[in-house]
Design a protein around this motif. Sequence first.
Motif: not given
Length: 283
Positions: A152, A168-173
């Motif tokens: 996270q 963790n902001l992988e969902s936002r690239g």
Amino acid sequence: MTSRSFVKEKVFLLFSFLLAASAGNFNQDFDITWGDGRAKILGNGQLLTLSLDKTSGSGFKSRSQYLFGKIDMQIKLVPGNSAGTVTAYYLSSLGSAHDEIDFEFLGNLSGQPYILHTNVFTQGKGNREQQFYLWFDPTKDFHTYSILWNPQSIIFSVDRTPIREFKNLESRGIPFPKDQPMWIFSSLWNADDWATRGGLVKTDWSQAPFTASYRNFNAQACIWSSGSSSCSSNSSGNSWMRESLDTTGQQKIKWAQKNYMIYNYCTDSKRFPQGFPPECSLA
């Protein structure tokens, strides 16, 4: 001795043994990697020292690789005039696309505060510096510097006070370090071309050797070996794997950043004239 006293003594001895065992042992957990004798493991593995003189610094590396963990190290930094020196303590993989989580302690003139420099690299890209003064003298005694790294977020803490979170902001690239196992490294080295006042203050070699000390290493972590993790897929026994900042933790970060942060890449408009990195607005 009564039977009750005997039981209490046995419990106390067992508790003391468990505490000692949890602290780790430098002989078992680390290898000295450079310095030609300037790094030393002392006290049956309970203390490690790094030193720097005009010829060389020194460093060590963990024997294990980790893919997520809650890692503590107590460090006592170089005392006195430490200008020009850097004590680095960090997690890192290898290669040009490496991941890295950094604590770096930038020395200064006697009586001036150390600067605690933090950074996060993902896939070889860093430039995410935040810097702090500390609310104590880090050369007088040992203090605990911690990294919580789970799927996270990454949380940097000093004496259990969180000072920085990288989510963790992988969902936002935005890339996040989650696929490359990392070793623990530490080194003491000369960086007087930039470390103190941008290189204006040079190392005073008459003060050498410079020495930093380490103790009470503790890792609750997933050890990576032969392509697999020591943690089970559900990680039910690793509460730190799901740990996040509660309201108190969020308040502590705000306190630390309001009172002790001296640089934040997310506010440096001169450095990012085309706009701040996306995590600055999403975090």
